[in-house]
Write a protein that holds these residues in place. Sequence first.
Motif, PDB file in Angstrom:
ATOM      1  N   ALA A 170       9.832  -5.989   7.010  1.00  0.00           N
ATOM      2  CA  ALA A 170       9.546  -7.285   6.397  1.00  0.00           C
ATOM      3  C   ALA A 170       8.207  -7.260   5.674  1.00  0.00           C
ATOM      4  O   ALA A 170       8.066  -7.839   4.576  1.00  0.00           O
ATOM      5  N   THR A 171       7.225  -6.593   6.266  1.00  0.00           N
ATOM      6  CA  THR A 171       5.912  -6.488   5.627  1.00  0.00           C
ATOM      7  C   THR A 171       6.003  -5.739   4.305  1.00  0.00           C
ATOM      8  O   THR A 171       5.417  -6.152   3.294  1.00  0.00           O
ATOM      9  N   ASP A 172       6.766  -4.655   4.277  1.00  0.00           N
ATOM     10  CA  ASP A 172       6.909  -3.890   3.037  1.00  0.00           C
ATOM     11  C   ASP A 172       7.653  -4.684   1.969  1.00  0.00           C
ATOM     12  O   ASP A 172       7.285  -4.658   0.789  1.00  0.00           O
ATOM     13  N   LYS A 173       8.708  -5.391   2.362  1.00  0.00           N
ATOM     14  CA  LYS A 173       9.457  -6.204   1.402  1.00  0.00           C
ATOM     15  C   LYS A 173       8.604  -7.371   0.909  1.00  0.00           C
ATOM     16  O   LYS A 173       8.631  -7.708  -0.286  1.00  0.00           O
ATOM     17  N   MET A 174       7.859  -7.994   1.808  1.00  0.00           N
ATOM     18  CA  MET A 174       6.956  -9.068   1.431  1.00  0.00           C
ATOM     19  C   MET A 174       5.944  -8.573   0.393  1.00  0.00           C
ATOM     20  O   MET A 174       5.646  -9.248  -0.596  1.00  0.00           O
ATOM     21  N   ALA A 191       1.097  -2.214   0.354  1.00  0.00           N
ATOM     22  CA  ALA A 191       1.323  -1.946   1.775  1.00  0.00           C
ATOM     23  C   ALA A 191       0.743  -0.575   2.073  1.00  0.00           C
ATOM     24  O   ALA A 191       1.020   0.391   1.357  1.00  0.00           O
ATOM     25  N   LEU A 192      -0.068  -0.486   3.118  1.00  0.00           N
ATOM     26  CA  LEU A 192      -0.781   0.748   3.400  1.00  0.00           C
ATOM     27  C   LEU A 192      -0.455   1.223   4.814  1.00  0.00           C
ATOM     28  O   LEU A 192      -0.573   0.468   5.778  1.00  0.00           O
ATOM     29  N   TYR A 193      -0.037   2.486   4.914  1.00  0.00           N
ATOM     30  CA  TYR A 193       0.318   3.075   6.205  1.00  0.00           C
ATOM     31  C   TYR A 193      -0.828   3.947   6.730  1.00  0.00           C
ATOM     32  O   TYR A 193      -1.214   4.928   6.077  1.00  0.00           O
ATOM     33  N   PRO A 194      -1.350   3.649   7.903  1.00  0.00           N
ATOM     34  CA  PRO A 194      -2.271   4.582   8.554  1.00  0.00           C
ATOM     35  C   PRO A 194      -1.484   5.683   9.245  1.00  0.00           C
ATOM     36  O   PRO A 194      -0.257   5.639   9.342  1.00  0.00           O
ATOM     37  N   GLY A 195      -2.199   6.674   9.763  1.00  0.00           N
ATOM     38  CA  GLY A 195      -1.588   7.669  10.640  1.00  0.00           C
ATOM     39  C   GLY A 195      -1.827   7.262  12.077  1.00  0.00           C
ATOM     40  O   GLY A 195      -1.854   6.071  12.401  1.00  0.00           O
ATOM     41  N   LEU A 196      -2.006   8.240  12.944  1.00  0.00           N
ATOM     42  CA  LEU A 196      -2.381   7.956  14.326  1.00  0.00           C
ATOM     43  C   LEU A 196      -3.870   7.639  14.346  1.00  0.00           C
ATOM     44  O   LEU A 196      -4.701   8.488  14.012  1.00  0.00           O
ATOM     45  N   VAL A 197      -4.205   6.416  14.705  1.00  0.00           N
ATOM     46  CA  VAL A 197      -5.593   5.954  14.630  1.00  0.00           C
ATOM     47  C   VAL A 197      -6.206   5.928  16.028  1.00  0.00           C
ATOM     48  O   VAL A 197      -5.581   5.464  16.991  1.00  0.00           O
ATOM     49  N   VAL A 242       4.366   1.074  -1.332  1.00  0.00           N
ATOM     50  CA  VAL A 242       3.946   1.500  -0.005  1.00  0.00           C
ATOM     51  C   VAL A 242       3.170   2.803  -0.177  1.00  0.00           C
ATOM     52  O   VAL A 242       3.678   3.764  -0.753  1.00  0.00           O
ATOM     53  N   LEU A 243       1.930   2.819   0.283  1.00  0.00           N
ATOM     54  CA  LEU A 243       1.076   3.995   0.133  1.00  0.00           C
ATOM     55  C   LEU A 243       0.699   4.542   1.510  1.00  0.00           C
ATOM     56  O   LEU A 243       0.487   3.780   2.449  1.00  0.00           O
ATOM     57  N   ILE A 244       0.614   5.847   1.596  1.00  0.00           N
ATOM     58  CA  ILE A 244       0.168   6.514   2.819  1.00  0.00           C
ATOM     59  C   ILE A 244      -1.333   6.711   2.699  1.00  0.00           C
ATOM     60  O   ILE A 244      -1.811   7.368   1.770  1.00  0.00           O
ATOM     61  N   PRO A 262      -7.621  14.009   7.180  1.00  0.00           N
ATOM     62  CA  PRO A 262      -6.407  13.903   7.999  1.00  0.00           C
ATOM     63  C   PRO A 262      -5.145  14.179   7.181  1.00  0.00           C
ATOM     64  O   PRO A 262      -5.090  13.835   5.990  1.00  0.00           O
ATOM     65  N   PRO A 263      -4.150  14.804   7.786  1.00  0.00           N
ATOM     66  CA  PRO A 263      -2.910  15.075   7.060  1.00  0.00           C
ATOM     67  C   PRO A 263      -2.126  13.802   6.810  1.00  0.00           C
ATOM     68  O   PRO A 263      -2.198  12.843   7.595  1.00  0.00           O
ATOM     69  N   ALA A 264      -1.400  13.785   5.697  1.00  0.00           N
ATOM     70  CA  ALA A 264      -0.544  12.649   5.379  1.00  0.00           C
ATOM     71  C   ALA A 264       0.784  12.817   6.115  1.00  0.00           C
ATOM     72  O   ALA A 264       1.542  13.757   5.846  1.00  0.00           O
ATOM     73  N   LEU A 265       1.065  11.922   7.063  1.00  0.00           N
ATOM     74  CA  LEU A 265       2.296  12.014   7.827  1.00  0.00           C
ATOM     75  C   LEU A 265       3.522  11.771   6.941  1.00  0.00           C
ATOM     76  O   LEU A 265       3.450  11.075   5.923  1.00  0.00           O
TER      77      LEU A 265
END
Length: 270
Positions: A170-174, A191-197, A242-244, A262-265
């Motif tokens: 829903a967040t990505d579609k929004m 929309a921004l995706y983190p990795g393991l934080v 959507v960006l990593i 950090p590597p991009a998952l």
Amino acid sequence: MTNERKRDDAPTGNVALVTGASRGVGRGIALVLLAAGFQVYGTGRSIDQADLPREIVRLRCDHLNNDETARVFDAIRSGSGRLDLLVNCAWGGYEKMVEGGAFSWPAPFWEQPPHRWTGMMDAGVRAAFVCSAHAARMMTPRRRGLIINISFWAAQRHLGNTIYGIAKAATDKMTSDMAVELKPFDIPVIALYPGLVRTEAVLAAAKSGAFDLSTSESPEFIGRVINALFHDQDLMARTGQVLIAAAVAKEFGVLDIDGKSPPALTLADL
């Protein structure tokens, strides 16, 4: 609310609001933006007790409450007169993960407690929607601003909790649809995706061997990425995407606070 500014003390730099800034990713983003020269407002239910510099304007807010959210934006309008960046990071989905001695978070959807929907959809997606609406009213007259929605890979793959996937999808579609409506005003939405934080909760879980932190990110890392995106002159070309975070960091040469990249998952990594 506390620590509110008056208009005669308004900042001359860019103005940012980070929701959910009391801890974790939100706190890390707020710290980085402050160091980058932003006037930063941070919200949270426990923001008054948060470990934050005094320069960050703390606005206590439960984003489940529309009136409290509205007062946040009134305070920003009164204190700074504008808003240049909104980072929607408020999220109640990780609360009460253990109930009655059992780890209930990965239970099948028909066994999920009702509060988890509230935490993920209302305190997460709905909060981001309402804050974005308030922000748009401030940004569109100036035709300037950026809205960042923190999301995650659960939008694209089942990661142990159905409501989690619904909330992130829903967040990505929004993000995508808001971008369409804000494009005529030159206001990008990402929309921004983190990795393991390495949040407080993740560090605690890592002590029991639950996580391998070798490729993890600091809470400040995604803040550095957001700062780089904010200053990207071609950012409108990315609106609605959507960006990593780690992939964007490599593009801009952004490093984590420990000097690492950090590597991009990918979905395969998950």
